[in-house]
Design a protein around this motif. Structure first.
Motif, short mmCIF file in Angstrom:
data_model
loop_
_atom_site.label_atom_id
_atom_site.label_comp_id
_atom_site.label_asym_id
_atom_site.label_seq_id
_atom_site.Cartn_x
_atom_site.Cartn_y
_atom_site.Cartn_z
N TYR A 295 0.83 -1.20 0.00
CA TYR A 295 0.00 0.00 0.00
C TYR A 295 0.87 1.26 0.00
CZ TYR A 295 -4.03 -3.01 1.06
OH TYR A 295 -5.01 -3.97 1.03
N GLN A 296 1.99 1.22 0.72
CA GLN A 296 2.88 2.39 0.74
C GLN A 296 3.44 2.64 -0.66
OE1 GLN A 296 3.22 4.49 3.38
NE2 GLN A 296 4.19 5.75 1.79
N LEU B 139 0.77 4.20 -2.72
CA LEU B 139 0.59 5.60 -2.32
C LEU B 139 1.73 6.47 -2.88
CD1 LEU B 139 -1.26 7.38 -0.59
CD2 LEU B 139 0.24 6.93 1.35
N ASP B 140 2.97 5.97 -2.81
CA ASP B 140 4.11 6.72 -3.36
C ASP B 140 3.93 6.96 -4.85
OD1 ASP B 140 5.20 6.68 -0.86
OD2 ASP B 140 6.68 5.11 -1.28
N ALA C 255 1.22 7.17 -6.46
CA ALA C 255 0.11 8.09 -6.73
C ALA C 255 0.55 9.54 -6.62
CB ALA C 255 -1.04 7.82 -5.77
N ASP D 232 -10.86 4.51 -5.71
CA ASP D 232 -10.26 3.22 -5.35
C ASP D 232 -11.22 2.16 -5.89
OD1 ASP D 232 -9.23 0.96 -4.14
OD2 ASP D 232 -9.61 1.61 -2.08
N ILE E 31 -6.97 0.62 0.42
CA ILE E 31 -6.10 1.53 -0.35
C ILE E 31 -6.67 2.95 -0.27
CG2 ILE E 31 -5.22 2.07 -2.66
CD1 ILE E 31 -5.07 -0.94 -3.20
N THR F 203 -6.02 4.47 3.08
CA THR F 203 -4.60 4.82 3.20
C THR F 203 -4.33 6.15 2.49
OG1 THR F 203 -4.04 2.47 3.19
CG2 THR F 203 -2.25 3.98 2.70
N ALA F 204 -5.06 6.38 1.38
CA ALA F 204 -4.82 7.59 0.59
C ALA F 204 -5.61 8.81 1.09
CB ALA F 204 -5.20 7.32 -0.87
N HIS G 117 -4.21 12.10 2.20
CA HIS G 117 -3.37 12.81 1.23
C HIS G 117 -4.19 13.31 0.04
CE1 HIS G 117 0.01 10.92 3.37
NE2 HIS G 117 -0.79 9.87 3.42
N PHE H 284 -6.91 4.39 -8.44
CA PHE H 284 -6.26 3.15 -8.02
C PHE H 284 -7.14 2.02 -8.53
CE2 PHE H 284 -4.81 5.99 -4.62
CZ PHE H 284 -3.48 5.64 -4.49
#
Ligand code: SAH
Length: 407
Positions: free
Chosen positions: A244-245, A248-249, A251, A261, A269, A272-273, A276, A330
């Motif tokens: 997931y990290q 995210l990076d 994205a 998502d 996901i 997590t986003a 941000h 995503f």
């Protein structure tokens, strides 16, 4: 291509090791336990790259392909198990694994890639079934009660769910079943799943709670998740956090984006986003998972995420037709990948970036060939090993819309 059968080892490869599990060879679960873990990683990395080149038509030298992200402890990582229960020749219930591509049961009561407490749960259930003479399911006659033992465990919380899948409506001696299981530390939820159909699908449509709560809880990246028995949840919690990290990076969110998502499961996901992004919309077919996702947003006090139960292709096609826009998409489809119509609708909507998370690089490559033909440029990929000892692997890919595809 062709299939091959190992008959005899003349000269062992320097990468061949003694498999830790005694049934590794017969069991269909771990295809490559006899390979050293370093070799497994290069094997998977090559497989992913080959698929992207061959089926996706991508020139990988023009983009960044990160080395595969492996695991420090590539055993006992799984948080979910589904053990079949069948009769032995004396009619006594036994458990184990189906041999590769068959329904022949290889007896075993523990598994080298499961968390040890899951093995303990399975033994407790088997002792109970034998003590009370409860019958195992027989596929040929569609008779007998117990089909599968389904267990899930929260990695950070230690909470355990046991779900006995039965060909009927009731479990005899259920009170004793509960008493025995409750002695296991972390036991949170004990249920029956009713599956009376003649099918290979493990879970039936309805689940009855016997004791405790209807879902367990776990945490990924500081976010708490409720997980119902029917909801999809990644099986390797340590690697999921890295997956997931990475997504995210890729994205590269600035905080002002509308993020979608799609194929969102319980919303992992998207949630997590959410911190941000300006707004998150999640779409998922399984209604239980959507209910979990909505609850997860609420429990974590995430106010900018909404979730919908729908077929992802249908949803995005209608949204594109209605003039809705996402800035970043995503997509994390199941093994079969997405659909040409889904890709078509993504292109119509023209988000600036698409982050594709996949558990099957073949279908991912096929979908990416369509997406690149529509003016998206693949920027980079990172394979993440979520399934050590097996031939499977996750991949994250980032695509951006190239200028010339505008309009
Ligand atoms: N992103 C989630 C789930 C990924 S698995 C996570 O990381 O946990 C793929 C998900 O797609 C599953 O939850 C499955 O139920 C869902 N799915 C399968 N077919 C679908 C479809 N046609 N439309 C929407 N979701 C679908």
């Amino acid at each position: 291509y062709g299939y091959a059968r190992l008959m005899e080892i003349l000269v062992p490869s320097p990468d061949r090791i003694q498999a830790p599990c005694p049934v590794a060879r017969q069991c269909g679960g771990c295809q490559i336990q006899q390979m050293s873990y370093e070799r497994q990683l290069t094997f998977k990395e090559n497989k992913v790259c080959n698929n992207l080149r061959r089926l996706g038509g991508l020139d990988l030298s023009a983009m960044e392909v990160e080395p595969i992200c492996g695991m420090e402890e590539p055993f006992h990582y799984r948080n979910k198990a589904q053990f079949p229960v069948r009769e032995d020749e004396n009619g006594i219930p036994q458990t184990g694994f189906f041999a590769g591509r068959s329904h022949r049961l290889i007896p075993a009561s523990s598994c080298a890639i499961q968390h040890p407490v899951i093995n303990e749960v399975v033994e407790t259930v088997m002792d109970f079934l034998r003590a009370y003479g409860i019958s195992a399911y027989r596929e040929e006659s569609h008779k007998g009660l117990v089909r599968h033992i389904y267990v899930r465990r929260g990695y950070h919380t230690g909470q355990i769910m046991v779900c006995l899948v039965i060909n009927g409506n009731e479990l005899p001696h259920a009170a004793e079943f509960i008493t025995r299981l409750r002695t296991i530390e972390g036991m949170t939820s004990i249920c029956l799943n009713l599956n009376t159909k003649k099918t290979n699908v493990i879970l039936g449509p309805s689940t009855k709670l016997l004791w405790g709560s209807p879902a367990i809880e776990d945490k990924i990246g500081g976010i708490r998740y409720q997980i119902s028995p029917q909801s999809f949840y990644q099986v390797n919690p340590v690697q999921t956090e890295k997956l997931y990290q990475t997504a995210l990076d890729f994205a590269d969110l600035q905080g002002n984006e509308r993020v979608w998502d799609l194929y969102c499961g319980i919303g992992t996901i998207g949630l997590t986003a959410a911190d941000h992004a300006k707004q998150v919309v999640g779409v998922e077919l399984n209604r239980d998972a959507v209910r979990d996702a909505i609850g997860n947003a609420r429990h974590n006090d995430v106010k900018n995420a909404r979730f919908f139960a729908a077929d992802a292709t249908q949803w995005i096609t209608e949204a594109a037709a209605a003039g809705q826009r996402a800035d970043v998409i995503f997509m994390d489809p199941p093994r079969e990948g997405s659909t040409p119509q889904f890709i078509e609708s993504v292109a119509r909507m023209a988000p600036k970036r698409v982050v594709y998370v996949s558990c099957n690089s073949e279908t991912m490559a096929r979908d990416l060939a369509l997406l690149t033909a529509k003016g998206y440029r693949a920027e980079g990929f990172t394979p993440v090993d979520l399934f050590p000892q097996t031939a499977h692997c996750e991949v994250v890919g980032a695509l951006t819309r190239s200028q010339k595809s505008k309009g």
